[in-house]
Design a protein around this motif. Structure first.
Motif, PDB file in Angstrom:
ATOM      1  N   ARG A  31       0.822  -1.211   0.000  1.00 34.29           N
ATOM      2  CA  ARG A  31       0.000   0.000   0.000  1.00 34.29           C
ATOM      3  C   ARG A  31       0.854   1.259   0.000  1.00 34.29           C
ATOM      4  O   ARG A  31       0.506   2.262  -0.634  1.00 34.29           O
ATOM      5  N   LEU A  32       1.997   1.229   0.699  1.00 37.18           N
ATOM      6  CA  LEU A  32       2.897   2.380   0.685  1.00 37.18           C
ATOM      7  C   LEU A  32       3.492   2.583  -0.706  1.00 37.18           C
ATOM      8  O   LEU A  32       3.635   3.723  -1.166  1.00 37.18           O
ATOM      9  N   LEU A  33       3.847   1.496  -1.366  1.00 36.35           N
ATOM     10  CA  LEU A  33       4.362   1.604  -2.735  1.00 36.35           C
ATOM     11  C   LEU A  33       3.303   2.180  -3.669  1.00 36.35           C
ATOM     12  O   LEU A  33       3.609   3.035  -4.514  1.00 36.35           O
ATOM     13  N   ASP A  34       2.067   1.734  -3.522  1.00 35.20           N
ATOM     14  CA  ASP A  34       0.973   2.277  -4.332  1.00 35.20           C
ATOM     15  C   ASP A  34       0.789   3.771  -4.072  1.00 35.20           C
ATOM     16  O   ASP A  34       0.601   4.555  -5.005  1.00 35.20           O
ATOM     17  N   ALA A  35       0.824   4.151  -2.802  1.00 30.49           N
ATOM     18  CA  ALA A  35       0.648   5.564  -2.454  1.00 30.49           C
ATOM     19  C   ALA A  35       1.785   6.407  -3.040  1.00 30.49           C
ATOM     20  O   ALA A  35       1.543   7.488  -3.585  1.00 30.49           O
ATOM     21  N   ALA A  36       3.014   5.914  -2.953  1.00 25.67           N
ATOM     22  CA  ALA A  36       4.157   6.643  -3.501  1.00 25.67           C
ATOM     23  C   ALA A  36       4.033   6.764  -5.019  1.00 25.67           C
ATOM     24  O   ALA A  36       4.305   7.829  -5.586  1.00 25.67           O
ATOM     25  N   ASP A  41       0.409  12.300  -0.650  1.00 22.20           N
ATOM     26  CA  ASP A  41       1.144  12.977   0.409  1.00 22.20           C
ATOM     27  C   ASP A  41       1.544  11.952   1.467  1.00 22.20           C
ATOM     28  O   ASP A  41       0.741  11.093   1.837  1.00 22.20           O
ATOM     29  N   TRP A  42       2.768  12.039   1.967  1.00 18.27           N
ATOM     30  CA  TRP A  42       3.252  11.076   2.948  1.00 18.27           C
ATOM     31  C   TRP A  42       2.366  11.070   4.195  1.00 18.27           C
ATOM     32  O   TRP A  42       2.179  10.028   4.823  1.00 18.27           O
ATOM     33  N   ARG A  43       1.801  12.226   4.554  1.00 20.67           N
ATOM     34  CA  ARG A  43       0.956  12.312   5.749  1.00 20.67           C
ATOM     35  C   ARG A  43      -0.285  11.434   5.606  1.00 20.67           C
ATOM     36  O   ARG A  43      -0.723  10.778   6.541  1.00 20.67           O
ATOM     37  N   GLU A  44      -0.855  11.461   4.411  1.00 17.27           N
ATOM     38  CA  GLU A  44      -2.042  10.645   4.146  1.00 17.27           C
ATOM     39  C   GLU A  44      -1.697   9.162   4.230  1.00 17.27           C
ATOM     40  O   GLU A  44      -2.419   8.376   4.846  1.00 17.27           O
ATOM     41  N   ALA A  46       0.839   7.810   5.855  1.00 21.89           N
ATOM     42  CA  ALA A  46       1.188   7.489   7.235  1.00 21.89           C
ATOM     43  C   ALA A  46      -0.062   7.271   8.083  1.00 21.89           C
ATOM     44  O   ALA A  46      -0.119   6.358   8.911  1.00 21.89           O
ATOM     45  N   ALA A  47      -1.061   8.093   7.854  1.00 20.00           N
ATOM     46  CA  ALA A  47      -2.305   7.973   8.623  1.00 20.00           C
ATOM     47  C   ALA A  47      -3.149   6.795   8.162  1.00 20.00           C
ATOM     48  O   ALA A  47      -3.584   5.975   8.990  1.00 20.00           O
ATOM     49  N   LEU A  48      -3.375   6.686   6.853  1.00 19.00           N
ATOM     50  CA  LEU A  48      -4.290   5.662   6.347  1.00 19.00           C
ATOM     51  C   LEU A  48      -3.688   4.261   6.311  1.00 19.00           C
ATOM     52  O   LEU A  48      -4.381   3.288   6.599  1.00 19.00           O
ATOM     53  N   VAL A  49      -2.424   4.152   5.955  1.00 14.83           N
ATOM     54  CA  VAL A  49      -1.793   2.835   5.828  1.00 14.83           C
ATOM     55  C   VAL A  49      -1.191   2.375   7.149  1.00 14.83           C
ATOM     56  O   VAL A  49      -1.363   1.226   7.551  1.00 14.83           O
ATOM     57  N   LEU A  50      -0.491   3.295   7.823  1.00 19.80           N
ATOM     58  CA  LEU A  50       0.232   2.899   9.033  1.00 19.80           C
ATOM     59  C   LEU A  50      -0.511   3.219  10.324  1.00 19.80           C
ATOM     60  O   LEU A  50      -0.077   2.815  11.395  1.00 19.80           O
ATOM     61  N   LEU A  69       8.581   2.751   3.905  1.00 20.85           N
ATOM     62  CA  LEU A  69       8.608   2.908   2.458  1.00 20.85           C
ATOM     63  C   LEU A  69       9.950   2.434   1.903  1.00 20.85           C
ATOM     64  O   LEU A  69      10.004   1.759   0.873  1.00 20.85           O
ATOM     65  N   GLU A  70      11.028   2.757   2.590  1.00 25.12           N
ATOM     66  CA  GLU A  70      12.353   2.289   2.159  1.00 25.12           C
ATOM     67  C   GLU A  70      12.399   0.760   2.151  1.00 25.12           C
ATOM     68  O   GLU A  70      12.906   0.147   1.212  1.00 25.12           O
ATOM     69  N   ARG A  71      11.860   0.139   3.189  1.00 29.83           N
ATOM     70  CA  ARG A  71      11.860  -1.324   3.241  1.00 29.83           C
ATOM     71  C   ARG A  71      10.947  -1.897   2.157  1.00 29.83           C
ATOM     72  O   ARG A  71      11.263  -2.925   1.546  1.00 29.83           O
ATOM     73  N   ALA A  72       9.847  -1.243   1.903  1.00 23.37           N
ATOM     74  CA  ALA A  72       8.949  -1.690   0.831  1.00 23.37           C
ATOM     75  C   ALA A  72       9.666  -1.652  -0.509  1.00 23.37           C
ATOM     76  O   ALA A  72       9.524  -2.575  -1.325  1.00 23.37           O
TER      77      ALA A  72
END
Length: 90
Positions: A31-36, A41-44, A46-50, A69-72
């Motif tokens: 999901r983080l990869l998709d968001a990136a 926005d990283w804030r979104e 961070a809130a929605l995924v994490l 995100l780096e690990r992803a």
């Protein structure tokens, strides 16, 4: 599925192998990869995924977001090979 803040590492994940932590957080990584990729926005993310409270501690939320995100990205570029080869976790 939103992650639970207490379940997230605050420190960089340096393992050169896929770990049980990675396996448990695979959906969040995707999901983080998709968001990136969508330039969210990283804030979104961070809130929605994490499940992080970005307003309460933006620096911590940014650090945790970036760590995951780096690990992803590592999983997408190298880590997946460990899974395909059937190597045991950690």
């Amino acid at each position: 599925m939103v992650m639970i803040d207490g379940d997230l590492r605050d420190t960089p994940i340096q393992d050169g192998e896929v770990t049980p932590y990675d396996r448990a957080h695979m959906q969040a990584y995707l999901r983080l990869l998709d968001a990136a990729a969508a330039h969210a926005d990283w804030r979104e993310a961070a809130a929605l995924v994490l499940g992080l409270d970005v307003e309460a501690d933006a620096q911590r939320a940014r650090r945790i977001h970036d760590i995951h995100l780096e690990r992803a990205r590592w999983m997408a570029s190298a880590g997946y090979r460990h899974i395909l080869k059937g190597r045991p976790a950690g």
